[in-house]
Design an enzyme around this catalytic site. Sequence first.
Site, PDB file in Angstrom:
ATOM      1  CB  ALA A 236      -1.514  -0.206   1.291  1.00  0.00           C
ATOM      2  NE  ARG A 237       0.980   5.734  -1.848  1.00  0.00           N
ATOM      3  CZ  ARG A 237       0.608   5.001  -2.759  1.00  0.00           C
ATOM      4  NH1 ARG A 237       1.096   3.829  -2.345  1.00  0.00           N
ATOM      5  NH2 ARG A 237       0.524   6.080  -3.926  1.00  0.00           N
ATOM      6  CG  ASP A 261       5.944  -2.374  -4.320  1.00  0.00           C
ATOM      7  OD1 ASP A 261       6.949  -2.845  -5.181  1.00  0.00           O
ATOM      8  OD2 ASP A 261       4.819  -2.096  -4.926  1.00  0.00           O
ATOM      9  CD  GLU A 266       7.944   4.382  -1.823  1.00  0.00           C
ATOM     10  OE1 GLU A 266       7.830   5.080  -3.621  1.00  0.00           O
ATOM     11  OE2 GLU A 266       7.659   4.285  -0.799  1.00  0.00           O
ATOM     12  CG  HIS A 285       6.235   2.948  -4.970  1.00  0.00           C
ATOM     13  ND1 HIS A 285       5.592   3.741  -4.032  1.00  0.00           N
ATOM     14  CD2 HIS A 285       4.528   2.584  -5.422  1.00  0.00           C
ATOM     15  CE1 HIS A 285       4.647   4.120  -4.047  1.00  0.00           C
ATOM     16  NE2 HIS A 285       3.463   3.443  -5.059  1.00  0.00           N
ATOM     17  CB  ALA A 288       0.264   0.097  -9.497  1.00  0.00           C
TER      18      ALA A 288
HETATM   19  N1  LIG Z   1       2.177  -0.497  -4.205  1.00  0.00           N
HETATM   20  C1  LIG Z   1       1.968  -0.076  -5.705  1.00  0.00           C
HETATM   21  O1  LIG Z   1       2.597   0.170  -6.680  1.00  0.00           O
HETATM   22  C2  LIG Z   1       0.233   0.557  -5.527  1.00  0.00           C
HETATM   23  C3  LIG Z   1      -0.270   1.151  -6.157  1.00  0.00           C
HETATM   24  C4  LIG Z   1      -1.632   1.345  -6.356  1.00  0.00           C
HETATM   25  C5  LIG Z   1      -2.080   1.557  -4.952  1.00  0.00           C
HETATM   26  N2  LIG Z   1      -1.290   1.479  -3.781  1.00  0.00           N
HETATM   27  C6  LIG Z   1      -2.091   1.951  -2.371  1.00  0.00           C
HETATM   28  O2  LIG Z   1      -2.389   0.577  -1.875  1.00  0.00           O
HETATM   29  C7  LIG Z   1      -3.774   0.974  -1.377  1.00  0.00           C
HETATM   30  C8  LIG Z   1      -4.968   0.733  -1.481  1.00  0.00           C
HETATM   31  O3  LIG Z   1      -5.636   1.215  -2.445  1.00  0.00           O
HETATM   32  P1  LIG Z   1      -6.584   1.174  -3.159  1.00  0.00           P
HETATM   33  O4  LIG Z   1      -7.044   0.864  -4.868  1.00  0.00           O
HETATM   34  O5  LIG Z   1      -7.592  -0.467  -2.623  1.00  0.00           O
HETATM   35  O6  LIG Z   1      -7.709   2.473  -2.512  1.00  0.00           O
HETATM   36  P2  LIG Z   1      -8.790   2.651  -1.930  1.00  0.00           P
HETATM   37  O7  LIG Z   1      -9.557   3.654  -1.742  1.00  0.00           O
HETATM   38  O8  LIG Z   1     -10.122   1.217  -2.952  1.00  0.00           O
HETATM   39  O9  LIG Z   1      -9.337   1.516  -1.068  1.00  0.00           O
HETATM   40  C9  LIG Z   1      -8.923   1.933   0.865  1.00  0.00           C
HETATM   41  C10 LIG Z   1      -9.987   0.925   1.727  1.00  0.00           C
HETATM   42  O10 LIG Z   1      -9.529   1.577   2.998  1.00  0.00           O
HETATM   43  C11 LIG Z   1     -11.053   2.600   4.023  1.00  0.00           C
HETATM   44  N3  LIG Z   1      -9.949   3.320   4.958  1.00  0.00           N
HETATM   45  C12 LIG Z   1     -10.088   4.202   5.177  1.00  0.00           C
HETATM   46  N4  LIG Z   1      -9.601   5.638   5.407  1.00  0.00           N
HETATM   47  C13 LIG Z   1      -9.559   3.807   6.505  1.00  0.00           C
HETATM   48  C14 LIG Z   1      -9.260   3.817   7.476  1.00  0.00           C
HETATM   49  N5  LIG Z   1      -8.748   4.995   8.266  1.00  0.00           N
HETATM   50  N6  LIG Z   1      -9.226   3.356   8.376  1.00  0.00           N
HETATM   51  C15 LIG Z   1      -9.370   1.745   7.939  1.00  0.00           C
HETATM   52  N7  LIG Z   1      -9.936   1.794   6.927  1.00  0.00           N
HETATM   53  C16 LIG Z   1      -9.656   2.821   5.941  1.00  0.00           C
HETATM   54  C17 LIG Z   1     -11.977   2.964   2.949  1.00  0.00           C
HETATM   55  O11 LIG Z   1     -12.884   2.180   3.634  1.00  0.00           O
HETATM   56  C18 LIG Z   1     -11.480   1.565   1.565  1.00  0.00           C
HETATM   57  O12 LIG Z   1     -12.765   0.274   1.508  1.00  0.00           O
HETATM   58  C19 LIG Z   1      -3.289   2.767  -1.327  1.00  0.00           C
HETATM   59  O13 LIG Z   1      -2.890   2.754  -0.309  1.00  0.00           O
HETATM   60  C20 LIG Z   1      -2.927   3.050  -2.750  1.00  0.00           C
HETATM   61  O14 LIG Z   1      -2.240   4.306  -2.675  1.00  0.00           O
HETATM   62  C21 LIG Z   1      -0.009   1.290  -4.011  1.00  0.00           C
END
Ligand SMILES: NC(=O)c1ccc[n+]([C@@H]2O[C@H](COP(=O)([O-])OP(=O)(O)OC[C@H]3O[C@@H](n4cnc5c(N)ncnc54)[C@H](O)[C@@H]3O)[C@@H](O)[C@H]2O)c1
Length: 319
Positions: A236-237, A261, A266, A285, A288
């Site tokens: 995620a992050r 990842d 970074e 990272h 995606a």
């Molecule tokens: N590694 C990578 O290259 C890469 C690529 C894309 C996304 N990401 C990261 O992956 C993560 C998830 O992405 P996604 O597209 O599934 O996001 P998304 O917005 O679809 O899902 C996030 C979920 O978190 C929940 N949420 C929000 N705030 C919250 C909190 N305080 N406590 C608990 N739950 C909470 C929301 O209800 C939602 O269901 C993000 O951090 C995004 O930045 C990483």
Amino acid sequence: MEKKKVLVTATNYSRLCAAGKKLLEEHGCEIIENPFGRPMTFSELQEFAPQADAVVAGVDDWNSSIFSLTPRLKAICRFGVGVDNINLEDASKANIKVTNAAGMNANAVAELTIGLLISAMRNIPQLYQTTQQGQWDRFVGDELINRKVGLLGFGNIARCVAKKLMGFDVDVSTYDKYPNLEAARALNVTICDKEEILRTSDVVILLLPSLKETYHFMNDDAFSMMKPGSYFINTARGALVDEAALYRALTSGRLSGAAIDVYEAEPTQKGNPLFTLDNVITTPHTAAETYKTYHDIGLLTAQAILDVFNGREPKNLLN
Ligand SMILES: NC(=O)c1ccc[n+]([C@@H]2O[C@H](COP(=O)([O-])OP(=O)(O)OC[C@H]3O[C@@H](n4cnc5c(N)ncnc54)[C@H](O)[C@@H]3O)[C@@H](O)[C@H]2O)c1
């Protein structure tokens, strides 16, 4: 008429986003590409951003300091999902529309997440290295079957991971602040609280957004609740995890392994203590990054920019 200028700070644009680039050029836009192949620094943005009418943004920082220098800027279209690098309030004040590519890279990230999980449980990267070095270092690993997988977050990526895990005969649960009950039912996923996920899961996969309230979501307290011998995956992050606490959890024997990842800082530097451990798998990272996501998000961001230029509401408008 002067051409609209689109600054692309996301990398690999010419090489992998030909369709999106063509769409913008056919509509009279001039593309200015990030020449550095990495996120642009503030001083680089100071040089490039003032001439831009729109930006296809990577993970460089966009806030009032730069918006004070960008009078022409009308749109920032994030080439990805997380917008933790863009201050939405500052953008609204500067009359700049911000969009993202929600859901567009979910499958790519979910596939790498599963790949990292199996790599961590079977030690694949280390086995690759030792075999290449002429050693015959066989390894006894763990299986996924009948294990408990806990998803922290149940958004687009986590739901995609849950769907793929259906074929692995595992028991999946999730914690999410705003859980999608219908999807949980359809995917046979149990909704739990954070503590239950941490205490009972053999594998914890972190897929929350990076927000003020989720900063260091995984800290010493959280890792100490995890099952001894469990695995931790973060695609995620980086800001969601206290890396020093992760290091302690990996060296104390609490965790069998981790795969990450994303990092607190970074691009990563050589001295990161996590890189000294042989039970950590690291990627830069890149979850995606597939030809499909580059193509699809290239088109989506180009269309969003054209929509803003033409007074239409773009998809995935965030402010
Ligand atoms: N590694 C990578 O290259 C890469 C690529 C894309 C996304 N990401 C990261 O992956 C993560 C998830 O992405 P996604 O597209 O599934 O996001 P998304 O917005 O679809 O899902 C996030 C979920 O978190 C929940 N949420 C929000 N705030 C919250 C909190 N305080 N406590 C608990 N739950 C909470 C929301 O209800 C939602 O269901 C993000 O951090 C995004 O930045 C990483």
